[in-house]
Write an enzyme that holds these catalytic residues in place. Sequence first.
Site, PDB file in Angstrom:
ATOM      1  N   ARG A 112       0.862  -1.172   0.000  1.00  0.00           N
ATOM      2  CA  ARG A 112       0.000   0.000   0.000  1.00  0.00           C
ATOM      3  C   ARG A 112       0.904   1.229   0.000  1.00  0.00           C
ATOM      4  O   ARG A 112       2.105   1.124   0.222  1.00  0.00           O
ATOM      5  CB  ARG A 112      -0.933   0.009   1.216  1.00  0.00           C
ATOM      6  N   GLU A 151      -3.248   7.501   6.617  1.00  0.00           N
ATOM      7  CA  GLU A 151      -1.884   7.660   7.104  1.00  0.00           C
ATOM      8  C   GLU A 151      -0.955   8.237   6.030  1.00  0.00           C
ATOM      9  O   GLU A 151       0.020   7.623   5.601  1.00  0.00           O
ATOM     10  CB  GLU A 151      -1.343   6.331   7.632  1.00  0.00           C
ATOM     11  N   GLU A 313      -7.323   4.887  15.237  1.00  0.00           N
ATOM     12  CA  GLU A 313      -6.923   3.511  15.476  1.00  0.00           C
ATOM     13  C   GLU A 313      -6.301   3.434  16.867  1.00  0.00           C
ATOM     14  O   GLU A 313      -5.218   3.974  17.090  1.00  0.00           O
ATOM     15  CB  GLU A 313      -5.921   3.031  14.423  1.00  0.00           C
ATOM     16  N   GLU A 363      -1.642  -8.293   7.443  1.00  0.00           N
ATOM     17  CA  GLU A 363      -1.893  -7.961   8.847  1.00  0.00           C
ATOM     18  C   GLU A 363      -2.694  -9.044   9.572  1.00  0.00           C
ATOM     19  O   GLU A 363      -3.430  -8.758  10.504  1.00  0.00           O
ATOM     20  CB  GLU A 363      -2.622  -6.621   8.943  1.00  0.00           C
TER      21      GLU A 363
END
Length: 684
Positions: A112, A151, A313, A363
């Site tokens: 990503r 992010e 988060e 993840e």
Amino acid sequence: MGKSIRMDRLRLGVCYYPEQWPETMWEDDFRRMTELNITVVRMAEFAWAIFEPEEGRFDFSLFKRALDLALGYGLQVILGTPTATPPAWLTHKYPEVLNANTEGVLYRHGMRRHYNYSSPKYRELCERIVRKMVEAYKDHPAVIGWQIDNELNCETNVFYSEADHIAFREWLKERYGTLERLNQAWGTVFWSQTYTAWEQVHLTRPMIHCSPNPHLALDEKRFISANTISFARLQTDLIRELAPHHWITTNGMFGHLDSHELTDQLLDFMSYDSYPQFSTIFPSEDENSLRDRGSSLYLSNVRSISPNFCVMEQQSGPGGWVDRIGMGSPRPGQIRLWSYQSVLHGSDLLVYFRWRTATFGTELYWHGINDHHNQPNRRVREVAQIGEEFAIIGAAIAGTAYQADVAILQDYDNEWDGELDEWHGPLQWQSKRAWYKQLQYRHIPANLMTLRSTTALADLTKYKVIVYPHPAIMTDQTAELLTQYVAQGGMLLFGARTGYKNPHGHCYMRPLPGPVAELCGITIEDYTLIKGTVPPAELRFIGSHLPSGTKAVGFNEILHLEDPEVEIVAEYANEYYAGKPALTRRAVGKGQVWYYGAAFSEPVVDALIGELGLVSPAADWLDVPAEVEFGMRSSNGTSYAFLLNYSDRPAMIRFKKELKDLITGTLVKHEVQMEPYGVLVLEV
């Protein structure tokens, strides 16, 4: 004041990925969320391939069904724009959208954030998917706001695609106008680097010694920040146009991004991702490290942008990718402790990552509240307890502000310049950490404050003490502002390497510490970097106790008094500059300015806290051991004290007056034993 989230009560949320789970599971998931007092769900930030499975073919039905079902359970939804993860068809057809390393080698599909912000094609496709997405969901009653991208500048915060080199040149043309001004700003007469055509100018590229022109390197980081904000603006402008009734945020605080400017220009408030256990995966030589308590420092930085913010988060389990970032499981009580850590420092909306641990993908070990088996566990029970407590205290706490009389001052230029410059960069983190840690252990709340071109005297006078450790880049305008702060009664502390550079990163041809030499009443007659065979000198405080053998670390400047009113507080005890001043104090108007010719260490900070007369605001009514964090949030004359025990052992709290425990409603007095990782919220 900054832009804050507006909540009528503390609220819990969770990240959820309906595209990753069978649709038959959704309803049970949403039902169980409501049982935990979760009222907000974040979704969709990685779903571009769902929304646009082929170029130009859009399908928003899956998330429409998820939104409808969430609404039926009273859940409100934050939608993330999916631009952090372009689909495979996009990067395959348009490889020019990919980011590259300094050698120009493209980062390929499969992770990503592998795109670049400068590609005209990527901007075009991002603008289209965001427009289509907002049009599809803008009127859905479940949607309350948008998180743009995900992010920004995480994973990588440098960009070297061909499009980035082109965009850099355009940015420089706007900034400098002519090559003559650029050459002057970058000092290109050195080593015959002078540019005679714009096409000769590039971002950092491979070179001998791997050391770029330092002035180019500083502008490169300024460009990356401006370019990131420009990319974000494409999305925020669309959302403002199409869905003005929704708020906009992003989750971040990553490198080479002026998050203050980003928020000022584009966002309603800043959000943050808090993983306190990151501190456990990097070995530390720091004696008595803050460990997970160190997240309070980063949360303080978010608070400098948005006094009340969202944690988008919040860590809710062990974490890690398949091949890196391994973090052990939070011990019983730590999820609750970290949640209240975020709340103490300004979070009014707390969104856990994630609802259920993924069963596939990079993840699959980054655990959520629920385990892979989806059966009840202790983390679910802990979040349920937090939800019950938020229902009790949430209306009282929301909107209150963290209270501090001490600020640690920082700025982007010195942070970015210090990444390359070993003569001041390493000092920054050393001093910031030492000050924050010792203030924490002494229960003296502190804010981080970022100095900007818009900073006014009123922004500074909120604080009795300001520590500006190593501002190598310093202007006369900043010096004048700081002089005004001291004159009206403030106490200001500088460290070594202050004031020797201008905003281009050139060294001044004037006595150090440059613009603040007159304010401090000193000059620097000699100095040495402490490295290799060059040892630090020991310190001798005059009229004050300092542990024997305490050294002046990082850098040693030998101070020379220019004003007879300057007082020597400490001197060097050995080396060729033995007996020379190391720490001085000067009265200016109603205040004082201190100059220390080294990086701040924990023993020196402790001595200075005593010299400054700083004490905890709770000293008159509370005795708290060092392992417990103390802080207060206040509004309209009412204050709430938070006590957070980061130890795996019980902590004894001694009360000098009777107070109300806000969570239980009971009165506390005399002595109370806090459980390991325990939390107390008191009405003061």
